[in-house]
Design a protein around this motif. Structure first.
Motif, PDB file in Angstrom:
ATOM      1  N   SER A   1       0.830  -1.207   0.000  1.00 32.97           N
ATOM      2  CA  SER A   1       0.000   0.000   0.000  1.00 32.97           C
ATOM      3  C   SER A   1       0.860   1.250   0.000  1.00 32.97           C
ATOM      4  N   ARG A   2       0.236   2.382  -0.271  1.00 27.12           N
ATOM      5  CA  ARG A   2       0.969   3.648  -0.277  1.00 27.12           C
ATOM      6  C   ARG A   2       1.455   4.028   1.110  1.00 27.12           C
ATOM      7  N   GLU A   3       0.888   3.410   2.151  1.00 22.91           N
ATOM      8  CA  GLU A   3       1.335   3.666   3.517  1.00 22.91           C
ATOM      9  C   GLU A   3       2.418   2.690   3.955  1.00 22.91           C
ATOM     10  N   GLY A   4       2.772   1.735   3.100  1.00 18.83           N
ATOM     11  CA  GLY A   4       3.811   0.772   3.422  1.00 18.83           C
ATOM     12  C   GLY A   4       3.307  -0.526   4.005  1.00 18.83           C
ATOM     13  N   ALA A   5       1.997  -0.686   4.118  1.00 19.08           N
ATOM     14  CA  ALA A   5       1.440  -1.927   4.640  1.00 19.08           C
ATOM     15  C   ALA A   5       1.387  -2.975   3.531  1.00 19.08           C
ATOM     16  N   ILE A   6       1.477  -4.217   3.922  1.00 16.09           N
ATOM     17  CA  ILE A   6       1.334  -5.328   2.989  1.00 16.09           C
ATOM     18  C   ILE A   6       0.022  -6.012   3.330  1.00 16.09           C
ATOM     19  N   TYR A   7      -0.834  -6.186   2.323  1.00 14.95           N
ATOM     20  CA  TYR A   7      -2.120  -6.814   2.578  1.00 14.95           C
ATOM     21  C   TYR A   7      -2.576  -7.622   1.373  1.00 14.95           C
ATOM     22  N   CYS A   8      -3.524  -8.496   1.623  1.00 18.46           N
ATOM     23  CA  CYS A   8      -4.085  -9.357   0.594  1.00 18.46           C
ATOM     24  C   CYS A   8      -5.267  -8.621  -0.049  1.00 18.46           C
ATOM     25  N   GLU A   9      -5.267  -8.532  -1.377  1.00 18.17           N
ATOM     26  CA  GLU A   9      -6.303  -7.774  -2.077  1.00 18.17           C
ATOM     27  C   GLU A   9      -6.962  -8.639  -3.142  1.00 18.17           C
ATOM     28  N   ALA A  10      -8.253  -8.445  -3.321  1.00 17.67           N
ATOM     29  CA  ALA A  10      -9.011  -9.179  -4.342  1.00 17.67           C
ATOM     30  C   ALA A  10      -8.538  -8.789  -5.736  1.00 17.67           C
ATOM     31  N   ARG A  11      -8.540  -9.748  -6.639  1.00 13.73           N
ATOM     32  CA  ARG A  11      -8.006  -9.536  -7.989  1.00 13.73           C
ATOM     33  C   ARG A  11      -8.770  -8.494  -8.802  1.00 13.73           C
ATOM     34  N   ILE A  12      -9.971  -8.149  -8.372  1.00 12.81           N
ATOM     35  CA  ILE A  12     -10.773  -7.193  -9.141  1.00 12.81           C
ATOM     36  C   ILE A  12     -10.411  -5.737  -8.862  1.00 12.81           C
ATOM     37  N   MET A  13      -9.626  -5.489  -7.824  1.00 14.93           N
ATOM     38  CA  MET A  13      -9.227  -4.112  -7.508  1.00 14.93           C
ATOM     39  C   MET A  13      -8.285  -3.580  -8.584  1.00 14.93           C
ATOM     40  N   HIS A  14      -8.329  -2.280  -8.803  1.00 15.93           N
ATOM     41  CA  HIS A  14      -7.478  -1.648  -9.784  1.00 15.93           C
ATOM     42  C   HIS A  14      -6.345  -0.928  -9.065  1.00 15.93           C
ATOM     43  N   LEU A  15      -5.118  -1.441  -9.260  1.00 15.86           N
ATOM     44  CA  LEU A  15      -3.941  -0.947  -8.548  1.00 15.86           C
ATOM     45  C   LEU A  15      -2.806  -0.677  -9.514  1.00 15.86           C
ATOM     46  N   GLY A  16      -1.738  -0.075  -8.993  1.00 12.78           N
ATOM     47  CA  GLY A  16      -0.580   0.259  -9.809  1.00 12.78           C
ATOM     48  C   GLY A  16       0.294  -0.936 -10.102  1.00 12.78           C
ATOM     49  N   VAL A  17       1.129  -0.791 -11.143  1.00 11.76           N
ATOM     50  CA  VAL A  17       2.052  -1.834 -11.548  1.00 11.76           C
ATOM     51  C   VAL A  17       3.431  -1.206 -11.780  1.00 11.76           C
ATOM     52  N   ARG A  18       4.434  -1.751 -11.107  1.00  9.50           N
ATOM     53  CA  ARG A  18       5.830  -1.388 -11.343  1.00  9.50           C
ATOM     54  C   ARG A  18       6.582  -2.685 -11.665  1.00  9.50           C
ATOM     55  N   LEU A  19       7.195  -2.754 -12.830  1.00  7.02           N
ATOM     56  CA  LEU A  19       7.816  -3.987 -13.297  1.00  7.02           C
ATOM     57  C   LEU A  19       9.276  -4.092 -12.878  1.00  7.02           C
ATOM     58  N   VAL A  20       9.760  -5.349 -12.843  1.00  5.71           N
ATOM     59  CA  VAL A  20      11.111  -5.652 -12.400  1.00  5.71           C
ATOM     60  C   VAL A  20      11.711  -6.696 -13.344  1.00  5.71           C
ATOM     61  N   ARG A  21      13.026  -6.776 -13.355  1.00  5.39           N
ATOM     62  CA  ARG A  21      13.728  -7.860 -14.087  1.00  5.39           C
ATOM     63  C   ARG A  21      14.978  -8.232 -13.302  1.00  5.39           C
ATOM     64  N   GLU A  22      15.482  -9.409 -13.605  1.00  2.00           N
ATOM     65  CA  GLU A  22      16.698  -9.898 -12.928  1.00  2.00           C
ATOM     66  C   GLU A  22      17.904  -9.174 -13.495  1.00  2.00           C
TER      67      GLU A  22
END
Length: 145
Positions: free
Chosen positions: A124-145
């Protein structure tokens, strides 16, 4: 800790390497691009399936695990943020609820009365980690090795 790298288009600073983890991050949220000074366009929000599809369309990039995305967090007693010089503000549309990870946290099988459902861990934007339903619309930041 951070080292700027060119992105896949060759734009200097479009990607950022975390020297602690060895991971390379896109500097901007999807589908924004780095123009050498800032993120352009607006960040989009995706449901979980769309987030996985978006990641799959970007050769060499993927959704981070929850542990990986949490490694970006800079936590202090009274606040949380991604390092602003390395991961600038998301442009016109600020981070709303969180960013998807690829780590599934809950799933239920399909039954005769309900479709199968999957949830994933979110930072979350507050730094919390939580379980969210797949239907929510959230941000995406991609990563690679």
């Amino acid at each position: 800790r951070w080292r700027e790298l060119p992105d896949e288009r060759g734009v200097p600073g479009g990607a950022v390497e975390d020297r602690h983890t060895g991971l390379v991050w896109r500097r901007c949220e999807e589908p924004q691009t780095w123009n050498g000074k800032r993120c352009t366009w607006s960040a989009k929000r995706y449901d979980y399936v769309q987030a996985l599809q978006r990641a799959g369309e970007q050769a060499g990039w993927r959704l981070p695990t929850i542990k990986e995305i949490d490694s970006l967090a800079r936590r202090e007693a009274d606040r949380f943020e991604l390092p602003p010089s390395d991961f600038p503000a998301q442009g016109k549309e600020a981070l709303r609820a969180g960013q998807w990870s690829s780590t599934v946290c809950n799933s239920s099988p399909e039954t005769s009365t309900a479709r199968a459902s999957i949830s994933a861990w979110v930072l979350s934007r507050e730094g919390a980690i939580y379980c969210e339903a797949r239907i929510m619309h959230l941000g995406v930041r991609l990563v690679r090795e």
